[in-house]
Design an enzyme around this catalytic site. Sequence first.
Site, PDB file in Angstrom:
ATOM      1  N   GLY A  98     -12.201   4.709  -3.963  1.00  0.00           N
ATOM      2  CA  GLY A  98     -12.545   3.324  -3.608  1.00  0.00           C
ATOM      3  C   GLY A  98     -12.578   2.433  -4.840  1.00  0.00           C
ATOM      4  O   GLY A  98     -12.613   2.905  -5.972  1.00  0.00           O
ATOM      5  N   ILE A 112      -4.286  -6.448  -4.559  1.00  0.00           N
ATOM      6  CA  ILE A 112      -2.919  -6.921  -4.833  1.00  0.00           C
ATOM      7  C   ILE A 112      -2.228  -7.388  -3.553  1.00  0.00           C
ATOM      8  O   ILE A 112      -1.294  -8.184  -3.595  1.00  0.00           O
ATOM      9  CB  ILE A 112      -2.074  -5.862  -5.576  1.00  0.00           C
ATOM     10  CG1 ILE A 112      -0.855  -6.540  -6.224  1.00  0.00           C
ATOM     11  CG2 ILE A 112      -1.681  -4.707  -4.658  1.00  0.00           C
ATOM     12  CD1 ILE A 112      -0.342  -5.871  -7.468  1.00  0.00           C
ATOM     13  N   LYS A 170      -2.014  -6.535   5.607  1.00  0.00           N
ATOM     14  CA  LYS A 170      -2.406  -5.155   5.907  1.00  0.00           C
ATOM     15  C   LYS A 170      -1.465  -4.526   6.934  1.00  0.00           C
ATOM     16  O   LYS A 170      -1.359  -3.310   7.022  1.00  0.00           O
ATOM     17  CB  LYS A 170      -3.838  -5.118   6.487  1.00  0.00           C
ATOM     18  CG  LYS A 170      -4.898  -5.707   5.576  1.00  0.00           C
ATOM     19  CD  LYS A 170      -5.209  -4.800   4.417  1.00  0.00           C
ATOM     20  CE  LYS A 170      -6.316  -5.347   3.537  1.00  0.00           C
ATOM     21  NZ  LYS A 170      -6.278  -4.768   2.185  1.00  0.00           N
TER      22      LYS A 170
END
Length: 492
Positions: free
Chosen positions: A206, A236, A380
Site C-alpha cells: 500500500g 499516477i 480505474k
Amino acid sequence: MTEFQEKLRQQHEESMHRELEALLTTSNKAEAEISRKDFHGFKNLFHRFLQVKGPSVDWPKINRPPEESIQPYEKIKTKGLPDNITASLNKLAVVKLNGGLGTSMGCKGPKSLISVRNENTFLDLTVQQIEHLNKTYNASVPLVLMNSFNTDEDTKKILQKYKHHRVNIHTFNQSRYPRINKESLLPVAKNMGMSGDNAEAWYPPGHGDIYASFYNSGLLDKLIAEGKEYIFVSNIDNLGATVDLFILQHLMSQPEDKRCEFIMEVTDKTRADVKGGTLIQYKDHLRLLEIAQVPKAHVDEFKSVTKFKIFNTNNLWISLPAIKRLQDKNAMDLEIIVNPKTLDGGLNVIQLETAVGAAIKSFNNAMGVNVPRSRFLPVKTSSDLLLVMSNLYSMDAGSLTMSEKREFPTTPHVKLGSSFTKVHDFLARFESIPDMLELDHLTVSGDVTFGKNVSLKGTVIIIANHGDRIDIPAGAMLENKIVSGNLRILDH
C-alpha cells in the site's frame, strides 16, 4: 484468558521472526540487505496487527472536522500568487505513486504505461506537465516515481525516452512484504525468489509505505540537501492531479512557527465516491477514516453523503523535513488495513497495508483543502478511460481540462459492461470515440460496437442480450434512447 492470548501472540511473533530469518538466508548479500530493511517495517506492522483486535476507531468519538481545518479552495486562491513563482517551485518535488499494474484493465505491465489520450500514457502526460511547468517558470521541479517490484523494471526501461526532456526523474522502490497464510499466520513464501509458485507470495504494502521506503532509499535526504521543502504526492492514474500554484503558495506563505506540514486535497462526495476515505476529528487530531476501519454496523452511515460530505482525493502536500523528523523518531503511526485475498490455488492469505493519507494525524498544523472536482480524475476502469479519451476534455501540455463546450461542469455517468473491461477489447469496440458533450448517462451491456462519428446525448442505454449483437451505425445520433435486441449492419 488474556494470559493465554498474550502467549499465543508471542508465539505467532516468534514463529514469524524465525521464518523471515530463514527466508533471508535464501538470497544474496545485496538483496538480503534491502529485504532486511523491508522486513523491519513488516515486523512492526505484524506486531501491531496481532495486538489490535476489531475496528481501529471508537465510533462515538468521531466528530466532524472543525470549520477552519478544511479550507475552501476559493479562499486559498484569494491570496493570489507570489511575485517569484520560480523560487516556490524550486522548493517542490512531485511524487507519483507508480506501484500498480494494469491488470484490472486487462493490461500487462505498469498501469502508468497504458495509453490514455492521443497515444500518450499516464507517464507521458505527467512528464509533459512538469516539463511545461519547468519551462514556463524556468524552474527545476523533479519527478519522483515510487515503483514497486511489479513495475520497477518496465518503468526504468521506458524512462530512457525522457532523457532530453526538461525534467529530472528519480525512482525508488516501495517495500516488498510477504503475504501471510490466514490460518497459520506465517509467510506463504518458500524463498526470496519471485518466480513460479513464489510469484504470488509477495505484495507491495500500500502507499502508506512511501514514508519508510523514501527515507530508506536515501532520496529523501538527497532532495532536502537540494533545498526541496515539500512534495506533492498523487496517484499516477489521477489525471486531475497537477501542481497547483495557489496551494503551493499557501504552504510557502505560512509563518515559520505555524508551518503547515501536511495538506490533503478533499472534494465533495457524489454517489460514485461513497467508498472514499474521509477526514474526521478524532481525539483532537484530524484523521483519515477509511471504509476498512469502519465497524460493520456503521458502514451505511459512513457511505452517506449527508454525514460525511467530502472524501480524500489522495492529492497530498507534505513537508520533507517533517517526514525526516517523524521517520528518525519512528513516530509515524498508520492504521493497519487488513486486506484478505485468495490466491490462484485457493489459499486464503492476508496482506497488511497502510494508506499514505493516514499519516495526517502525525504532522503539525495539518489541514484539508476542499478542491474542485476537476482535480480528481482517476482512470480505474474502461468507463473512466472513455471519458478522458472523449471530446469532454481538451488537452494542453499534458493537462486535461473540461471542454468549454460542455454546458454543465459534472461528467456523465458511464457504465460499460464486461465486454469492455479490457483496454484491448474496449478499443476494438469503438471505431472512433463518440461525441459525448451533451451526455448525462450511458449504460452499455453485452456485445455492442460503435461506428465512426456517433454522438450520444441525454440518457442512452444500450443492451444486447446474451447471443445478440448491436452495431451502432456510423454517424448515428442517439438522444434519450434505449436500444435493445439485435442490430446488425453488414456490408452488402
